[in-house]
Design a protein around this motif. Structure first.
Motif, PDB file in Angstrom:
ATOM      1  N   ALA A   3       0.843  -1.199   0.000  1.00 49.18           N
ATOM      2  CA  ALA A   3       0.000   0.000   0.000  1.00 49.18           C
ATOM      3  C   ALA A   3       0.870   1.238   0.000  1.00 49.18           C
ATOM      4  O   ALA A   3       1.981   1.250   0.510  1.00 49.18           O
ATOM      5  CB  ALA A   3      -0.900  -0.002   1.227  1.00 49.18           C
ATOM      6  N   LEU A   4       0.353   2.308  -0.583  1.00 49.95           N
ATOM      7  CA  LEU A   4       1.066   3.567  -0.581  1.00 49.95           C
ATOM      8  C   LEU A   4       1.152   4.114   0.834  1.00 49.95           C
ATOM      9  O   LEU A   4       0.231   3.980   1.619  1.00 49.95           O
ATOM     10  CB  LEU A   4       0.341   4.584  -1.462  1.00 49.95           C
ATOM     11  CG  LEU A   4       0.223   4.241  -2.937  1.00 49.95           C
ATOM     12  CD1 LEU A   4      -0.531   5.354  -3.643  1.00 49.95           C
ATOM     13  CD2 LEU A   4       1.581   4.058  -3.564  1.00 49.95           C
ATOM     14  N   CYS A  28      -8.712   3.887   0.923  1.00 46.60           N
ATOM     15  CA  CYS A  28      -8.033   2.832   1.666  1.00 46.60           C
ATOM     16  C   CYS A  28      -6.771   2.439   0.909  1.00 46.60           C
ATOM     17  O   CYS A  28      -6.790   2.274  -0.315  1.00 46.60           O
ATOM     18  CB  CYS A  28      -8.969   1.631   1.801  1.00 46.60           C
ATOM     19  SG  CYS A  28      -8.189   0.163   2.506  1.00 46.60           S
ATOM     20  N   GLY A  29      -5.672   2.282   1.624  1.00 44.36           N
ATOM     21  CA  GLY A  29      -4.428   1.893   0.986  1.00 44.36           C
ATOM     22  C   GLY A  29      -4.508   0.577   0.246  1.00 44.36           C
ATOM     23  O   GLY A  29      -3.738   0.322  -0.687  1.00 44.36           O
ATOM     24  N   ALA A  30      -5.463  -0.281   0.628  1.00 45.86           N
ATOM     25  CA  ALA A  30      -5.641  -1.559  -0.053  1.00 45.86           C
ATOM     26  C   ALA A  30      -6.149  -1.395  -1.479  1.00 45.86           C
ATOM     27  O   ALA A  30      -6.097  -2.328  -2.267  1.00 45.86           O
ATOM     28  CB  ALA A  30      -6.596  -2.447   0.736  1.00 45.86           C
ATOM     29  N   LEU A  31      -6.659  -0.193  -1.798  1.00 46.61           N
ATOM     30  CA  LEU A  31      -7.195   0.067  -3.138  1.00 46.61           C
ATOM     31  C   LEU A  31      -6.242   0.887  -3.989  1.00 46.61           C
ATOM     32  O   LEU A  31      -6.555   1.209  -5.141  1.00 46.61           O
ATOM     33  CB  LEU A  31      -8.529   0.817  -3.037  1.00 46.61           C
ATOM     34  CG  LEU A  31      -9.627   0.167  -2.207  1.00 46.61           C
ATOM     35  CD1 LEU A  31     -10.836   1.088  -2.135  1.00 46.61           C
ATOM     36  CD2 LEU A  31     -10.016  -1.183  -2.794  1.00 46.61           C
ATOM     37  N   THR A  50      -4.828  10.250  -2.288  1.00 44.21           N
ATOM     38  CA  THR A  50      -4.121  10.127  -1.023  1.00 44.21           C
ATOM     39  C   THR A  50      -4.708   8.931  -0.288  1.00 44.21           C
ATOM     40  O   THR A  50      -5.930   8.715  -0.316  1.00 44.21           O
ATOM     41  CB  THR A  50      -4.220  11.407  -0.173  1.00 44.21           C
ATOM     42  OG1 THR A  50      -3.375  11.275   0.987  1.00 44.21           O
ATOM     43  CG2 THR A  50      -5.636  11.685   0.291  1.00 44.21           C
ATOM     44  N   CYS A  51      -3.858   8.129   0.319  1.00 41.14           N
ATOM     45  CA  CYS A  51      -4.310   6.880   0.928  1.00 41.14           C
ATOM     46  C   CYS A  51      -4.116   6.868   2.436  1.00 41.14           C
ATOM     47  O   CYS A  51      -3.094   7.326   2.959  1.00 41.14           O
ATOM     48  CB  CYS A  51      -3.548   5.704   0.324  1.00 41.14           C
ATOM     49  SG  CYS A  51      -4.070   5.290  -1.348  1.00 41.14           S
ATOM     50  N   LEU A  52      -5.096   6.317   3.116  1.00 38.35           N
ATOM     51  CA  LEU A  52      -4.983   6.012   4.533  1.00 38.35           C
ATOM     52  C   LEU A  52      -4.440   4.600   4.666  1.00 38.35           C
ATOM     53  O   LEU A  52      -4.514   3.801   3.727  1.00 38.35           O
ATOM     54  CB  LEU A  52      -6.344   6.142   5.203  1.00 38.35           C
ATOM     55  CG  LEU A  52      -7.005   7.519   5.086  1.00 38.35           C
ATOM     56  CD1 LEU A  52      -8.363   7.524   5.775  1.00 38.35           C
ATOM     57  CD2 LEU A  52      -6.115   8.603   5.639  1.00 38.35           C
ATOM     58  N   PRO A  53      -3.871   4.258   5.812  1.00 32.90           N
ATOM     59  CA  PRO A  53      -3.227   2.957   5.957  1.00 32.90           C
ATOM     60  C   PRO A  53      -4.159   1.777   5.665  1.00 32.90           C
ATOM     61  O   PRO A  53      -5.288   1.729   6.165  1.00 32.90           O
ATOM     62  CB  PRO A  53      -2.775   2.943   7.424  1.00 32.90           C
ATOM     63  CG  PRO A  53      -2.609   4.385   7.771  1.00 32.90           C
ATOM     64  CD  PRO A  53      -3.711   5.087   7.028  1.00 32.90           C
ATOM     65  N   ARG A 197     -14.025 -15.699  -9.038  1.00 29.46           N
ATOM     66  CA  ARG A 197     -14.903 -14.782  -9.754  1.00 29.46           C
ATOM     67  C   ARG A 197     -14.053 -13.646 -10.313  1.00 29.46           C
ATOM     68  O   ARG A 197     -13.434 -12.902  -9.543  1.00 29.46           O
ATOM     69  CB  ARG A 197     -15.977 -14.182  -8.837  1.00 29.46           C
ATOM     70  CG  ARG A 197     -16.947 -15.182  -8.261  1.00 29.46           C
ATOM     71  CD  ARG A 197     -17.924 -14.491  -7.302  1.00 29.46           C
ATOM     72  NE  ARG A 197     -18.724 -15.466  -6.564  1.00 29.46           N
ATOM     73  CZ  ARG A 197     -19.492 -15.159  -5.527  1.00 29.46           C
ATOM     74  NH1 ARG A 197     -19.598 -13.903  -5.125  1.00 29.46           N
ATOM     75  NH2 ARG A 197     -20.180 -16.098  -4.902  1.00 29.46           N
ATOM     76  N   PHE A 198     -14.005 -13.527 -11.622  1.00 30.19           N
ATOM     77  CA  PHE A 198     -13.322 -12.380 -12.193  1.00 30.19           C
ATOM     78  C   PHE A 198     -14.291 -11.198 -12.165  1.00 30.19           C
ATOM     79  O   PHE A 198     -15.310 -11.200 -12.842  1.00 30.19           O
ATOM     80  CB  PHE A 198     -12.858 -12.639 -13.627  1.00 30.19           C
ATOM     81  CG  PHE A 198     -12.213 -11.428 -14.251  1.00 30.19           C
ATOM     82  CD1 PHE A 198     -10.958 -11.021 -13.844  1.00 30.19           C
ATOM     83  CD2 PHE A 198     -12.888 -10.678 -15.202  1.00 30.19           C
ATOM     84  CE1 PHE A 198     -10.371  -9.887 -14.373  1.00 30.19           C
ATOM     85  CE2 PHE A 198     -12.314  -9.542 -15.744  1.00 30.19           C
ATOM     86  CZ  PHE A 198     -11.048  -9.149 -15.332  1.00 30.19           C
ATOM     87  N   THR A 199     -13.964 -10.191 -11.369  1.00 32.98           N
ATOM     88  CA  THR A 199     -14.851  -9.047 -11.204  1.00 32.98           C
ATOM     89  C   THR A 199     -14.345  -7.809 -11.927  1.00 32.98           C
ATOM     90  O   THR A 199     -15.116  -6.879 -12.176  1.00 32.98           O
ATOM     91  CB  THR A 199     -15.006  -8.691  -9.711  1.00 32.98           C
ATOM     92  OG1 THR A 199     -13.739  -8.243  -9.193  1.00 32.98           O
ATOM     93  CG2 THR A 199     -15.484  -9.885  -8.907  1.00 32.98           C
ATOM     94  N   GLY A 200     -13.049  -7.764 -12.235  1.00 35.31           N
ATOM     95  CA  GLY A 200     -12.501  -6.514 -12.710  1.00 35.31           C
ATOM     96  C   GLY A 200     -12.605  -5.480 -11.595  1.00 35.31           C
ATOM     97  O   GLY A 200     -12.518  -5.807 -10.410  1.00 35.31           O
ATOM     98  N   TYR A 201     -12.862  -4.226 -11.976  1.00 39.33           N
ATOM     99  CA  TYR A 201     -12.917  -3.152 -10.992  1.00 39.33           C
ATOM    100  C   TYR A 201     -14.337  -2.814 -10.565  1.00 39.33           C
ATOM    101  O   TYR A 201     -14.539  -1.974  -9.682  1.00 39.33           O
ATOM    102  CB  TYR A 201     -12.221  -1.909 -11.544  1.00 39.33           C
ATOM    103  CG  TYR A 201     -10.762  -2.153 -11.861  1.00 39.33           C
ATOM    104  CD1 TYR A 201      -9.842  -2.356 -10.851  1.00 39.33           C
ATOM    105  CD2 TYR A 201     -10.305  -2.186 -13.176  1.00 39.33           C
ATOM    106  CE1 TYR A 201      -8.508  -2.585 -11.120  1.00 39.33           C
ATOM    107  CE2 TYR A 201      -8.966  -2.417 -13.462  1.00 39.33           C
ATOM    108  CZ  TYR A 201      -8.075  -2.615 -12.432  1.00 39.33           C
ATOM    109  OH  TYR A 201      -6.750  -2.840 -12.704  1.00 39.33           O
ATOM    110  N   GLY A 202     -15.341  -3.431 -11.188  1.00 32.12           N
ATOM    111  CA  GLY A 202     -16.725  -3.288 -10.752  1.00 32.12           C
ATOM    112  C   GLY A 202     -17.170  -1.846 -10.609  1.00 32.12           C
ATOM    113  O   GLY A 202     -16.884  -0.986 -11.447  1.00 32.12           O
ATOM    114  N   ASP A 203     -17.869  -1.573  -9.516  1.00 36.83           N
ATOM    115  CA  ASP A 203     -18.410  -0.237  -9.270  1.00 36.83           C
ATOM    116  C   ASP A 203     -17.334   0.776  -8.908  1.00 36.83           C
ATOM    117  O   ASP A 203     -17.584   1.988  -8.921  1.00 36.83           O
ATOM    118  CB  ASP A 203     -19.457  -0.273  -8.152  1.00 36.83           C
ATOM    119  CG  ASP A 203     -20.763  -0.923  -8.604  1.00 36.83           C
ATOM    120  OD1 ASP A 203     -20.910  -1.162  -9.814  1.00 36.83           O
ATOM    121  OD2 ASP A 203     -21.613  -1.193  -7.743  1.00 36.83           O
ATOM    122  N   LEU A 204     -16.126   0.309  -8.593  1.00 31.19           N
ATOM    123  CA  LEU A 204     -15.030   1.238  -8.371  1.00 31.19           C
ATOM    124  C   LEU A 204     -14.762   2.036  -9.645  1.00 31.19           C
ATOM    125  O   LEU A 204     -14.640   3.259  -9.622  1.00 31.19           O
ATOM    126  CB  LEU A 204     -13.761   0.497  -7.939  1.00 31.19           C
ATOM    127  CG  LEU A 204     -12.512   1.362  -7.745  1.00 31.19           C
ATOM    128  CD1 LEU A 204     -12.711   2.356  -6.613  1.00 31.19           C
ATOM    129  CD2 LEU A 204     -11.292   0.472  -7.474  1.00 31.19           C
TER     130      LEU A 204
END
Length: 213
Positions: A3-4, A28-31, A50-53, A197-204
């Motif tokens: 994560a950043l 979220c840093g996970a994204l 900008t990312c939170l941990p 399940r291949f979702t890709g980026y979905g609603d993101l």
């Protein structure tokens, strides 16, 4: 995927320069990697990240205060702020705080839902016995699942922690054979059936593409 660090923006990655970051994404840093990929793919030069941990995934009670502090810190520098968190275990408190602050956030109960697409995820019905992994969590399985749950030191806890789960669902954002193989191994380590399940980026992807300055 790493994560950043806190407050690292796309400016530091050469994707935005002063005056171009009219929309700030607080995520979220996970994204981080997924958002960076979408910005590069679509040429969204008007966005800054900008990312939170990412570790707040394990302590959701910290998310609301951290988002509030980030909004207060950056509000004067951007025309618009968008929070790239779903509810993420805050029990509705994050949405209430975003409403109070006058900023928008991505819809959905958690990232597993919006990655798949909230409507598609809801169509699966109650999957209370499913344990979900995304690309990030597959890559960081030991750091975010195995060790925090104490399974590295006490593997005998596995059946107690995961005894009510029946399957591991890997929601893949990218088509990567090595990641899929690792996800299968994660399922085996947890003693769960495996579903891909291949979702890709979905609603993101759709939520970010809808943002206008």
């Amino acid at each position: 995927m790493t994560a950043l660090p806190d407050d690292r923006t796309l400016t530091e990655h050469g994707l935005a320069t002063t005056g171009q970051g009219r929309i700030l994404l607080i995520a979220c840093g996970a994204l981080a990697r997924e958002i960076l990929a979408l910005i590069r793919l679509n040429g969204w030069q008007h966005m800054t990240l900008t990312c939170l941990p990412a570790k707040y995934h394990l302590t959701p009670e910290k998310i609301v205060d951290a988002v509030r502090e980030a909004v207060d810190k950056h509000r004067k520098s951007y025309d618009r702020i968008f929070v790239v968190y779903a509810d993420c275990g805050t029990g509705g408190l994050l949405q209430a705080e975003c409403d109070r602050l006058g900023v928008e956030m991505i819809a959905g109960p958690h990232c597993y839902s919006f990655f798949e697409g909230n409507d598609a995820f809801a169509a699966h019905g109650d999957e209370i016995t499913a344990f979900y992994l995304t690309d990030f969590l597959v890559k960081q399985f030991d750091a975010f699942v195995w060790k925090p749950m104490g399974l590295d030191k006490h593997p005998e806890l596995r059946d107690m922690i995961f005894g009510n789960y029946t399957k591991l669902v890997y929601q893949a954002q990218t088509e990567d054979a090595a990641l899929e193989a690792k996800a299968r191994t994660c399922a085996e380590r947890l003693g769960l059936e495996y579903e891909y399940r291949f979702t890709g980026y979905g609603d993101l992807a759709t939520s970010l593409s809808a943002l206008k300055t």
